[in-house]
Design a protein around this motif. Structure first.
Motif, PDB file in Angstrom:
ATOM      1  N   SER A 161      -1.831 -13.840   2.121  1.00 52.98           N
ATOM      2  CA  SER A 161      -2.390 -12.520   1.821  1.00 52.98           C
ATOM      3  C   SER A 161      -3.890 -12.607   1.527  1.00 52.98           C
ATOM      4  O   SER A 161      -4.380 -13.605   0.982  1.00 52.98           O
ATOM      5  CB  SER A 161      -1.656 -11.912   0.622  1.00 52.98           C
ATOM      6  OG  SER A 161      -2.222 -10.666   0.299  1.00 52.98           O
ATOM      7  N   ASN A 163      -5.397  -9.761   0.032  1.00 51.04           N
ATOM      8  CA  ASN A 163      -5.692  -8.634  -0.854  1.00 51.04           C
ATOM      9  C   ASN A 163      -5.739  -9.053  -2.315  1.00 51.04           C
ATOM     10  O   ASN A 163      -5.522  -8.249  -3.214  1.00 51.04           O
ATOM     11  CB  ASN A 163      -4.638  -7.532  -0.677  1.00 51.04           C
ATOM     12  CG  ASN A 163      -3.232  -8.031  -0.964  1.00 51.04           C
ATOM     13  OD1 ASN A 163      -3.034  -9.202  -1.266  1.00 51.04           O
ATOM     14  ND2 ASN A 163      -2.265  -7.129  -0.863  1.00 51.04           N
ATOM     15  N   GLN A 233       5.805   3.253  -5.938  1.00 44.79           N
ATOM     16  CA  GLN A 233       6.000   2.834  -4.556  1.00 44.79           C
ATOM     17  C   GLN A 233       4.671   2.651  -3.811  1.00 44.79           C
ATOM     18  O   GLN A 233       4.477   1.638  -3.129  1.00 44.79           O
ATOM     19  CB  GLN A 233       6.856   3.875  -3.814  1.00 44.79           C
ATOM     20  CG  GLN A 233       8.273   4.007  -4.343  1.00 44.79           C
ATOM     21  CD  GLN A 233       9.188   2.928  -3.780  1.00 44.79           C
ATOM     22  OE1 GLN A 233       8.822   2.199  -2.878  1.00 44.79           O
ATOM     23  NE2 GLN A 233      10.388   2.841  -4.328  1.00 44.79           N
ATOM     24  N   THR A 234       3.785   3.646  -3.948  1.00 44.39           N
ATOM     25  CA  THR A 234       2.552   3.604  -3.157  1.00 44.39           C
ATOM     26  C   THR A 234       1.505   2.703  -3.801  1.00 44.39           C
ATOM     27  O   THR A 234       1.031   1.723  -3.195  1.00 44.39           O
ATOM     28  CB  THR A 234       1.997   5.029  -2.981  1.00 44.39           C
ATOM     29  OG1 THR A 234       3.009   5.850  -2.389  1.00 44.39           O
ATOM     30  CG2 THR A 234       0.768   5.021  -2.096  1.00 44.39           C
ATOM     31  N   GLY A 237       3.467  -0.714  -5.231  1.00 49.32           N
ATOM     32  CA  GLY A 237       4.125  -1.493  -4.189  1.00 49.32           C
ATOM     33  C   GLY A 237       3.220  -1.900  -3.052  1.00 49.32           C
ATOM     34  O   GLY A 237       3.317  -3.025  -2.554  1.00 49.32           O
ATOM     35  N   GLU A 238       2.334  -1.002  -2.626  1.00 53.60           N
ATOM     36  CA  GLU A 238       1.507  -1.287  -1.454  1.00 53.60           C
ATOM     37  C   GLU A 238       0.099  -1.752  -1.812  1.00 53.60           C
ATOM     38  O   GLU A 238      -0.400  -2.737  -1.264  1.00 53.60           O
ATOM     39  CB  GLU A 238       1.438  -0.043  -0.561  1.00 53.60           C
ATOM     40  CG  GLU A 238       2.774   0.343   0.051  1.00 53.60           C
ATOM     41  CD  GLU A 238       3.356  -0.763   0.914  1.00 53.60           C
ATOM     42  OE1 GLU A 238       2.567  -1.484   1.570  1.00 53.60           O
ATOM     43  OE2 GLU A 238       4.580  -0.912   0.930  1.00 53.60           O
ATOM     44  N   TRP A 239      -0.546  -1.060  -2.742  1.00 51.77           N
ATOM     45  CA  TRP A 239      -1.923  -1.440  -3.054  1.00 51.77           C
ATOM     46  C   TRP A 239      -1.986  -2.777  -3.805  1.00 51.77           C
ATOM     47  O   TRP A 239      -2.791  -3.652  -3.476  1.00 51.77           O
ATOM     48  CB  TRP A 239      -2.607  -0.336  -3.853  1.00 51.77           C
ATOM     49  CG  TRP A 239      -4.039  -0.652  -4.200  1.00 51.77           C
ATOM     50  CD1 TRP A 239      -4.529  -1.047  -5.401  1.00 51.77           C
ATOM     51  CD2 TRP A 239      -5.161  -0.620  -3.315  1.00 51.77           C
ATOM     52  NE1 TRP A 239      -5.879  -1.265  -5.348  1.00 51.77           N
ATOM     53  CE2 TRP A 239      -6.299  -1.008  -4.052  1.00 51.77           C
ATOM     54  CE3 TRP A 239      -5.319  -0.299  -1.965  1.00 51.77           C
ATOM     55  CZ2 TRP A 239      -7.558  -1.066  -3.489  1.00 51.77           C
ATOM     56  CZ3 TRP A 239      -6.589  -0.370  -1.411  1.00 51.77           C
ATOM     57  CH2 TRP A 239      -7.686  -0.740  -2.174  1.00 51.77           C
ATOM     58  N   GLY A 241       0.606  -4.884  -3.981  1.00 47.09           N
ATOM     59  CA  GLY A 241       1.522  -5.842  -3.376  1.00 47.09           C
ATOM     60  C   GLY A 241       2.708  -6.203  -4.253  1.00 47.09           C
ATOM     61  O   GLY A 241       3.086  -7.387  -4.314  1.00 47.09           O
ATOM     62  N   TRP A 243       5.699  -5.699  -3.725  1.00 49.81           N
ATOM     63  CA  TRP A 243       6.837  -6.151  -2.925  1.00 49.81           C
ATOM     64  C   TRP A 243       6.850  -7.665  -2.739  1.00 49.81           C
ATOM     65  O   TRP A 243       7.889  -8.252  -2.394  1.00 49.81           O
ATOM     66  CB  TRP A 243       6.824  -5.470  -1.562  1.00 49.81           C
ATOM     67  CG  TRP A 243       5.629  -5.799  -0.710  1.00 49.81           C
ATOM     68  CD1 TRP A 243       4.420  -5.178  -0.713  1.00 49.81           C
ATOM     69  CD2 TRP A 243       5.535  -6.850   0.257  1.00 49.81           C
ATOM     70  NE1 TRP A 243       3.560  -5.759   0.193  1.00 49.81           N
ATOM     71  CE2 TRP A 243       4.236  -6.783   0.808  1.00 49.81           C
ATOM     72  CE3 TRP A 243       6.415  -7.821   0.715  1.00 49.81           C
ATOM     73  CZ2 TRP A 243       3.799  -7.672   1.792  1.00 49.81           C
ATOM     74  CZ3 TRP A 243       5.992  -8.698   1.705  1.00 49.81           C
ATOM     75  CH2 TRP A 243       4.688  -8.617   2.224  1.00 49.81           C
ATOM     76  N   ASN A 249       9.293  -6.906 -10.025  1.00 46.94           N
ATOM     77  CA  ASN A 249       9.347  -6.033  -8.850  1.00 46.94           C
ATOM     78  C   ASN A 249      10.249  -4.847  -9.198  1.00 46.94           C
ATOM     79  O   ASN A 249      11.455  -5.009  -9.419  1.00 46.94           O
ATOM     80  CB  ASN A 249       9.917  -6.796  -7.647  1.00 46.94           C
ATOM     81  CG  ASN A 249       9.746  -6.027  -6.350  1.00 46.94           C
ATOM     82  OD1 ASN A 249       9.528  -4.829  -6.353  1.00 46.94           O
ATOM     83  ND2 ASN A 249       9.847  -6.728  -5.238  1.00 46.94           N
ATOM     84  N   LEU A 251      10.507  -1.930  -7.243  1.00 45.75           N
ATOM     85  CA  LEU A 251      10.611  -1.007  -6.114  1.00 45.75           C
ATOM     86  C   LEU A 251      12.020  -0.437  -5.962  1.00 45.75           C
ATOM     87  O   LEU A 251      12.186   0.742  -5.619  1.00 45.75           O
ATOM     88  CB  LEU A 251      10.192  -1.718  -4.820  1.00 45.75           C
ATOM     89  CG  LEU A 251       8.709  -2.093  -4.723  1.00 45.75           C
ATOM     90  CD1 LEU A 251       8.427  -2.801  -3.405  1.00 45.75           C
ATOM     91  CD2 LEU A 251       7.842  -0.848  -4.852  1.00 45.75           C
TER      92      LEU A 251
END
Length: 289
Positions: A161, A163, A233-234, A237-239, A241, A243, A249, A251
Motif C-alpha cells: 500500500s 496510502n 464504511q467510507t 474503511g476506504e480512506w 484502509g 479493511w 476492523n 466494517l
C-alpha cells in the motif's frame, strides 16, 4: 418397563383431555365458537325457503310490514378477539386515549405501530451504543486510534500500500473523532426515540399528523446511515484502509447497522394507502333539484 409405558400413555391421554377442556374454556375459543354459530345461522336464513313460507327470504307471496313498525336491524356478527389486536390496542393506549375496540386489527394502525416499534429499536440501539462509549470509553477509543494511525494493517498489505501518508498521529484529532462518533450516536438515538413516541400517539390520527411524527424518525434513520456508512464504511474503511486491519476492523458491524437503518428508513418513507394514486375516495354529490 411396560408399567412405565402404560403410565406415560395415561399421562399423555390425560394431558390431551385437559388441553381440550382448557381450550373450550378459553374466552377466545368461546368467541370463535359463537361467531361460527352466528355465521351458520345467517347462512341458513339466506337459503331459499319452500314456497308459501313466511320470512325475509321466502320465495312465496311477500307479507307486507305494517306501517309504523321499525325495521329490525340484522344481528351483528361478533368478530373474534385476536392476540395482535389486544397487544396493539394496549400499545396504542400509551398516550392516554381509549381504544374503541380491541377486536380485530386496523391495517393502517398496525402498520404505523410497526413503524414506531422499529424506529424505537433503532433509537434504542444508538442510545445504548452512545451510553456504552461514555461509560466505558477505553475499547472504542483505542479502536479510533488504531484506525486513524493505520498501525494495524497486515504486513504484506502495508508493504504494497502507498496510502500510509494518510495516517493521523495527533491525539487531539483522535479525541475529536471519538467525540463526533458519540455525539452522532446520541443524536440518532434521541431523534428515533422521540419519533417513535410521537408515532404511537398519532397511530390513529390523520395522515398529515402521522407524517409529521414520522419525519423525525426519517431524520434519525438518515443520520444513522450517515454515521455508520459515511463515517465507518467510507472514511474509516476506504480512506484509512480499515479493511486491511487485522484486529481493529469494524466494517462488518457497520454494514449490519446500515442494514437496520436502511430498513427503518424505507418503512418510514413508504406511502400509505391514501397516498397511492387512484386510491383516494372522492365524495359524490347529488345534483340539487
Amino acid at each position: 418397563m411396560s408399567v412405565a409405558k402404560w403410565l406415560g400413555a395415561l399421562g399423555l391421554a390425560a394431558a390431551g383431555v385437559g388441553g381440550v377442556w382448557a381450550a373450550r374454556r378459553l374466552p377466545v375459543a368461546a368467541e370463535v365458537s359463537r361467531t361460527a354459530r352466528a355465521v351458520a345461522a345467517d347462512g341458513l336464513r339466506r337459503m331459499r325457503l319452500p314456497r308459501g313460507a313466511v320470512g325475509p327470504h321466502a320465495s312465496g307471496p311477500r307479507v307486507s310490514r305494517p306501517r309504523g313498525l321499525p325495521r329490525r336491524a340484522p344481528a351483528a356478527v361478533p368478530r373474534p378477539a385476536s392476540v395482535a389486536g389486544v397487544c396493539l390496542g394496549a400499545l396504542a393506549r400509551w398516550d392516554g386515549h381509549a381504544v374503541p375496540s380491541c377486536h380485530g386489527t386496523d391495517p393502517r394502525r398496525a402498520a404505523r405501530l410497526a413503524k414506531a416499534a422499529l424506529t424505537a429499536a433503532l433509537g434504542g440501539y444508538a442510545a445504548l451504543t452512545a451510553f456504552g462509549n461514555v461509560t466505558d470509553p477505553a475499547p472504542n477509543r483505542e479502536f479510533v486510534r488504531h484506525v486513524l494511525t493505520m498501525d494495524d494493517r497486515a504486513p504484506e498489505l502495508a508493504e504494497l500500500s502507498r496510502n500510509g501518508s494518510r495516517a493521523i498521529h495527533r491525539p487531539w484529532v483522535w479525541r475529536a473523532a471519538y467525540g463526533c462518533v458519540i455525539g452522532g450516536e446520541a443524536l440518532v438515538g434521541g431523534l428515533c426515540l422521540v419519533s417513535s413516541w410521537r408515532q404511537v400517539r398519532a397511530a390513529g390520527a390523520a395522515h398529515d399528523h402521522f407524517a409529521r411524527a414520522a419525519s423525525t424518525g426519517i431524520a434519525g434513520a438518515a443520520g444513522a446511515l450517515l454515521l455508520w456508512f459515511l463515517g465507518f464504511q467510507t472514511v474509516g474503511g476506504e480512506w484509512f484502509g480499515m479493511w486491511m486491519n487485522q484486529h481493529w476492523n469494524g466494517l462488518d458491524s457497520a454494514a449490519r447497522v446500515c442494514g437496520y437503518a436502511g430498513v427503518v428508513l424505507l418503512l418510514l418513507c413508504l406511502p400509505e394507502e391514501a397516498d397511492v394514486p387512484g386510491r383516494a375516495v372522492r365524495e359524490v354529490r347529488r345534483p340539487s333539484r
